[in-house]
Design a protein around this motif. Sequence first.
Motif, PDB file in Angstrom:
ATOM      1  N   VAL A 251      10.318  -3.531   7.130  1.00  0.00           N
ATOM      2  CA  VAL A 251      11.754  -3.796   7.285  1.00  0.00           C
ATOM      3  C   VAL A 251      12.382  -4.308   5.983  1.00  0.00           C
ATOM      4  O   VAL A 251      13.497  -3.910   5.628  1.00  0.00           O
ATOM      5  N   ALA A 252      11.650  -5.175   5.260  1.00  0.00           N
ATOM      6  CA  ALA A 252      12.216  -5.758   4.034  1.00  0.00           C
ATOM      7  C   ALA A 252      12.464  -4.677   2.985  1.00  0.00           C
ATOM      8  O   ALA A 252      13.564  -4.564   2.433  1.00  0.00           O
TER       9      ALA A 252
ATOM     10  N   VAL B 211       8.006   3.125  -2.542  1.00  0.00           N
ATOM     11  CA  VAL B 211       6.594   3.529  -2.531  1.00  0.00           C
ATOM     12  C   VAL B 211       5.932   2.972  -1.276  1.00  0.00           C
ATOM     13  O   VAL B 211       5.988   1.762  -1.028  1.00  0.00           O
ATOM     14  N   GLU B 212       5.290   3.832  -0.501  1.00  0.00           N
ATOM     15  CA  GLU B 212       4.688   3.379   0.761  1.00  0.00           C
ATOM     16  C   GLU B 212       3.380   4.137   0.987  1.00  0.00           C
ATOM     17  O   GLU B 212       3.334   5.349   0.827  1.00  0.00           O
ATOM     18  N   SER B 213       2.358   3.389   1.407  1.00  0.00           N
ATOM     19  CA  SER B 213       1.060   4.046   1.606  1.00  0.00           C
ATOM     20  C   SER B 213       1.020   4.909   2.868  1.00  0.00           C
ATOM     21  O   SER B 213       0.260   5.872   2.941  1.00  0.00           O
TER      22      SER B 213
ATOM     23  N   CYS C 274       3.043  -6.069  16.096  1.00  0.00           N
ATOM     24  CA  CYS C 274       4.106  -7.078  16.145  1.00  0.00           C
ATOM     25  C   CYS C 274       4.349  -7.453  17.603  1.00  0.00           C
ATOM     26  O   CYS C 274       3.969  -6.713  18.516  1.00  0.00           O
TER      27      CYS C 274
ATOM     28  N   ASP D 188       7.383  -7.676  18.565  1.00  0.00           N
ATOM     29  CA  ASP D 188       8.588  -6.840  18.726  1.00  0.00           C
ATOM     30  C   ASP D 188       9.851  -7.620  19.118  1.00  0.00           C
ATOM     31  O   ASP D 188      10.886  -7.010  19.421  1.00  0.00           O
TER      32      ASP D 188
ATOM     33  N   ARG E 154       9.491  -0.767  17.215  1.00  0.00           N
ATOM     34  CA  ARG E 154       9.363  -0.936  15.764  1.00  0.00           C
ATOM     35  C   ARG E 154       9.365   0.405  15.024  1.00  0.00           C
ATOM     36  O   ARG E 154       9.914   0.511  13.938  1.00  0.00           O
TER      37      ARG E 154
ATOM     38  N   HIS F 291       1.660   7.010  -0.953  1.00  0.00           N
ATOM     39  CA  HIS F 291       1.344   6.573  -2.316  1.00  0.00           C
ATOM     40  C   HIS F 291       0.939   5.101  -2.281  1.00  0.00           C
ATOM     41  O   HIS F 291       1.676   4.285  -1.720  1.00  0.00           O
ATOM     42  N   VAL F 292      -0.205   4.797  -2.870  1.00  0.00           N
ATOM     43  CA  VAL F 292      -0.707   3.423  -2.855  1.00  0.00           C
ATOM     44  C   VAL F 292      -0.535   2.821  -4.250  1.00  0.00           C
ATOM     45  O   VAL F 292      -0.894   3.454  -5.247  1.00  0.00           O
TER      46      VAL F 292
ATOM     47  N   ALA G 116       7.633  -5.682  -1.677  1.00  0.00           N
ATOM     48  CA  ALA G 116       7.888  -5.888  -0.242  1.00  0.00           C
ATOM     49  C   ALA G 116       6.683  -5.379   0.532  1.00  0.00           C
ATOM     50  O   ALA G 116       6.819  -4.769   1.592  1.00  0.00           O
TER      51      ALA G 116
ATOM     52  N   GLY H  73       4.193  -6.861   2.088  1.00  0.00           N
ATOM     53  CA  GLY H  73       3.583  -7.589   3.194  1.00  0.00           C
ATOM     54  C   GLY H  73       2.709  -8.754   2.741  1.00  0.00           C
ATOM     55  O   GLY H  73       2.723  -9.150   1.575  1.00  0.00           O
TER      56      GLY H  73
ATOM     57  N   ALA I  95       1.013  -6.361  -3.085  1.00  0.00           N
ATOM     58  CA  ALA I  95       0.360  -5.382  -3.964  1.00  0.00           C
ATOM     59  C   ALA I  95       0.761  -5.565  -5.421  1.00  0.00           C
ATOM     60  O   ALA I  95       0.010  -5.203  -6.312  1.00  0.00           O
TER      61      ALA I  95
ATOM     62  N   TRP J 231       1.519 -15.090  23.895  1.00  0.00           N
ATOM     63  CA  TRP J 231       2.836 -14.659  24.361  1.00  0.00           C
ATOM     64  C   TRP J 231       2.763 -13.518  25.366  1.00  0.00           C
ATOM     65  O   TRP J 231       1.790 -12.751  25.389  1.00  0.00           O
TER      66      TRP J 231
ATOM     67  N   GLY K  67      -3.274  -8.459  13.250  1.00  0.00           N
ATOM     68  CA  GLY K  67      -2.433  -8.604  12.064  1.00  0.00           C
ATOM     69  C   GLY K  67      -2.466 -10.026  11.538  1.00  0.00           C
ATOM     70  O   GLY K  67      -3.037 -10.922  12.172  1.00  0.00           O
TER      71      GLY K  67
HETATM   72  C1  LIG Z   1       0.701  -9.807  15.751  1.00  0.00           C
HETATM   73  C2  LIG Z   1       2.049 -10.073  15.113  1.00  0.00           C
HETATM   74  C3  LIG Z   1       3.129 -10.355  15.942  1.00  0.00           C
HETATM   75  C4  LIG Z   1       4.392 -10.572  15.375  1.00  0.00           C
HETATM   76  N1  LIG Z   1       5.444 -10.763  16.221  1.00  0.00           N
HETATM   77  C5  LIG Z   1       6.692 -10.882  15.711  1.00  0.00           C
HETATM   78  C6  LIG Z   1       7.817 -10.948  16.579  1.00  0.00           C
HETATM   79  O1  LIG Z   1       7.709 -10.854  17.813  1.00  0.00           O
HETATM   80  N2  LIG Z   1       9.040 -11.090  16.015  1.00  0.00           N
HETATM   81  C7  LIG Z   1       9.216 -11.154  14.660  1.00  0.00           C
HETATM   82  O2  LIG Z   1      10.355 -11.314  14.200  1.00  0.00           O
HETATM   83  N3  LIG Z   1       8.159 -11.068  13.819  1.00  0.00           N
HETATM   84  C8  LIG Z   1       6.914 -10.914  14.297  1.00  0.00           C
HETATM   85  N4  LIG Z   1       5.841 -10.778  13.455  1.00  0.00           N
HETATM   86  C9  LIG Z   1       6.083 -10.823  11.984  1.00  0.00           C
HETATM   87  C10 LIG Z   1       6.756  -9.539  11.504  1.00  0.00           C
HETATM   88  O3  LIG Z   1       6.099  -8.419  12.030  1.00  0.00           O
HETATM   89  C11 LIG Z   1       6.744  -9.476   9.969  1.00  0.00           C
HETATM   90  O4  LIG Z   1       7.225 -10.708   9.460  1.00  0.00           O
HETATM   91  C12 LIG Z   1       7.606  -8.367   9.394  1.00  0.00           C
HETATM   92  O5  LIG Z   1       7.311  -7.138  10.001  1.00  0.00           O
HETATM   93  C13 LIG Z   1       7.376  -8.296   7.881  1.00  0.00           C
HETATM   94  O6  LIG Z   1       8.025  -7.190   7.328  1.00  0.00           O
HETATM   95  P1  LIG Z   1       7.793  -6.807   5.796  1.00  0.00           P
HETATM   96  O7  LIG Z   1       8.669  -5.635   5.530  1.00  0.00           O
HETATM   97  O8  LIG Z   1       7.943  -8.001   4.949  1.00  0.00           O
HETATM   98  O9  LIG Z   1       6.251  -6.430   5.660  1.00  0.00           O
HETATM   99  P2  LIG Z   1       5.359  -5.294   6.348  1.00  0.00           P
HETATM  100  O10 LIG Z   1       5.898  -4.890   7.669  1.00  0.00           O
HETATM  101  O11 LIG Z   1       3.969  -5.789   6.318  1.00  0.00           O
HETATM  102  O12 LIG Z   1       5.506  -4.041   5.378  1.00  0.00           O
HETATM  103  C14 LIG Z   1       4.784  -3.899   4.191  1.00  0.00           C
HETATM  104  C15 LIG Z   1       4.622  -2.419   3.887  1.00  0.00           C
HETATM  105  O13 LIG Z   1       3.987  -2.284   2.614  1.00  0.00           O
HETATM  106  C16 LIG Z   1       3.041  -1.251   2.673  1.00  0.00           C
HETATM  107  N5  LIG Z   1       2.029  -1.517   1.641  1.00  0.00           N
HETATM  108  C17 LIG Z   1       1.174  -2.580   1.569  1.00  0.00           C
HETATM  109  N6  LIG Z   1       0.396  -2.492   0.488  1.00  0.00           N
HETATM  110  C18 LIG Z   1       0.772  -1.359  -0.164  1.00  0.00           C
HETATM  111  C19 LIG Z   1       0.324  -0.724  -1.359  1.00  0.00           C
HETATM  112  N7  LIG Z   1      -0.656  -1.244  -2.128  1.00  0.00           N
HETATM  113  N8  LIG Z   1       0.922   0.429  -1.737  1.00  0.00           N
HETATM  114  C20 LIG Z   1       1.915   0.979  -0.992  1.00  0.00           C
HETATM  115  N9  LIG Z   1       2.368   0.418   0.170  1.00  0.00           N
HETATM  116  C21 LIG Z   1       1.811  -0.734   0.558  1.00  0.00           C
HETATM  117  C22 LIG Z   1       2.490  -1.341   4.092  1.00  0.00           C
HETATM  118  O14 LIG Z   1       1.921  -0.105   4.513  1.00  0.00           O
HETATM  119  C23 LIG Z   1       3.738  -1.709   4.892  1.00  0.00           C
HETATM  120  O15 LIG Z   1       4.403  -0.581   5.400  1.00  0.00           O
HETATM  121  C24 LIG Z   1       4.563 -10.560  13.962  1.00  0.00           C
HETATM  122  C25 LIG Z   1       3.468 -10.271  13.135  1.00  0.00           C
HETATM  123  C26 LIG Z   1       2.224 -10.029  13.704  1.00  0.00           C
HETATM  124  C27 LIG Z   1       1.054  -9.699  12.795  1.00  0.00           C
END
Ligand SMILES: Cc1cc2nc3c(=O)[nH]c(=O)nc-3n(C[C@H](O)[C@H](O)[C@H](O)COP(=O)(O)OP(=O)(O)OC[C@H]3O[C@@H](n4cnc5c(N)ncnc54)[C@H](O)[C@@H]3O)c2cc1C
Length: 458
Positions: free
Chosen positions: A16-17, A35-37, A48, A50, A98, A120-121, A155, A157, A161, A216, A263
């Motif tokens: 999402v970020a 860039v996304e793997s 999540c 959700d 999601r 792409h990683v 962004a 996660g 990276a 939950w 996760g």
């Molecule tokens: C079990 C669980 C339950 C949750 N429940 C909730 C909830 O109910 N409500 C809520 O608000 N939040 C919840 N969260 C937290 C929420 O899911 C995250 O905070 C949010 O999705 C983070 O988004 P992000 O874009 O920062 O990171 P991410 O969603 O982790 O996205 C990172 C992206 O980067 C990509 N990536 C990583 N490394 C590389 C690389 N080397 N090269 C290329 N791409 C790469 C990944 O494939 C991924 O698509 C939960 C989390 C977990 C684990």
Amino acid sequence: MSGKDKYDVIVVGAGVAGLYASYYLGSMGWKVALVESKPMHKIGERVCGDAIGTHHFEELGLSVPGDVIDHKYKGVMIISPSGGHSIIVPGGGVSINRLKFGQWLLRQALDHNIELLDQHVVLDVELRENRVSAIKVKKVNGETKLIEAEAIIDASGYKPAVRSKLPPEWPISEKPYVTDYNIAYREVIQLNEKLEEVDYAKIFIDVNIAPGGYWWLFPKNSSGTMVNVGLGVINNGHYNPRLQYEKHLRYRFNGGVINAGGGVVPTRRPICTLVWSNVATIGDAAYTVNPVHGGGIGSSLLSAHVVAKHMNSALETGRVNEHALWQANVDYMYAYGGKQASLDVLRMYMQKLSNEDYEWIMENKIVDGSSIYDLGVKGDLAERVTYAISALIKLLGRPSLLSELRTVRSYMNKARELYTQRYPRKPEDIFVWRTMVDQMFTEYIQRIGFTRGSLVKW
Ligand SMILES: Cc1cc2nc3c(=O)[nH]c(=O)nc-3n(C[C@H](O)[C@H](O)[C@H](O)COP(=O)(O)OP(=O)(O)OC[C@H]3O[C@@H](n4cnc5c(N)ncnc54)[C@H](O)[C@@H]3O)c2cc1C
């Protein structure tokens, strides 16, 4: 290795970020590579719970389409270890799909001509003159290439990276402690027997089932036939969320498992700076999750918005560096980071409480729904909570809990102040500030007897 491609901004990670930041900067006319793997059709898929409060969408002016929403909640219900006491925290929320949400955000970004490098990683970064000059990416089963940009947004996660590969003297390379993470497991289940009550997202406190976290039950449709069930535990090496699930939750929910997975959630204060040199970080990579309830979707979007806005201004001036981007830190800390810092203090204390403590707190109505709502919105352990406790504890003879809660409250206030009023107004002051934060947290964990373990290894 093939030749170099050049962009204004490279965003790493299409969660999402990253999706939101790409959309924002694309809409401002910048040449963005995302860039996304994962392959394109899987963008959005995520383990999540959700659930998200609708205020997050409203604050960003996001009109999320109806088909992204699976179900609506009137609020959250928190249930005590015995099941005998509950608190309702008011506030509208939704369960989202999601995958559909991610695909919708991706479409917005692609509509603004961003270039998606899916499958792409990111492997490495190239540094030149104290800047990241290029990123090395590898196509899944394919070639490796370098891509260049004026600015990079990490962004990617919880296991970042890009910033994990930066020089340790750059403060944006900050590492967390192992216990700054919760590890979680969850299943989406089509139930054989439907739930009676579907209006609330339910949080169950029970340190035997979910030590250092909670379990939950989030309904996913109005007929009560679909649920998202899971649990999170502190990452201190003692617990496995999958095994906890098998032991304590599996037998309660009979039906077909539609999706299952584990996760990691960074449940801590934000990174000390979201920007350094020509790199910025957002979402889980920047630790923007709420440390107490673990929700991170809304704050990931918020951090993406704040950073993308300042990145746009920096790109316009033709000078992308920590000075030009610094206001992103100040804005984020005021909007959310200060609250996170304060809730991080509370989180560590909560991870030490027993079922008896929780039962007592809920039975004696020390906290009510509106106090928890305030705590969630402002990160403040309200005056009236400690007042109520003080009156009751004198009656019931738990003076140590009262004194602990006073300590927690005072450190919560200190932490919020450090991340807001006392947050450095210029980059060169970050080092002294970081030492003050470290000292405060070290002192606090010693006082409450919290063991945070070692720094993570990347
Ligand atoms: C079990 C669980 C339950 C949750 N429940 C909730 C909830 O109910 N409500 C809520 O608000 N939040 C919840 N969260 C937290 C929420 O899911 C995250 O905070 C949010 O999705 C983070 O988004 P992000 O874009 O920062 O990171 P991410 O969603 O982790 O996205 C990172 C992206 O980067 C990509 N990536 C990583 N490394 C590389 C690389 N080397 N090269 C290329 N791409 C790469 C990944 O494939 C991924 O698509 C939960 C989390 C977990 C684990």
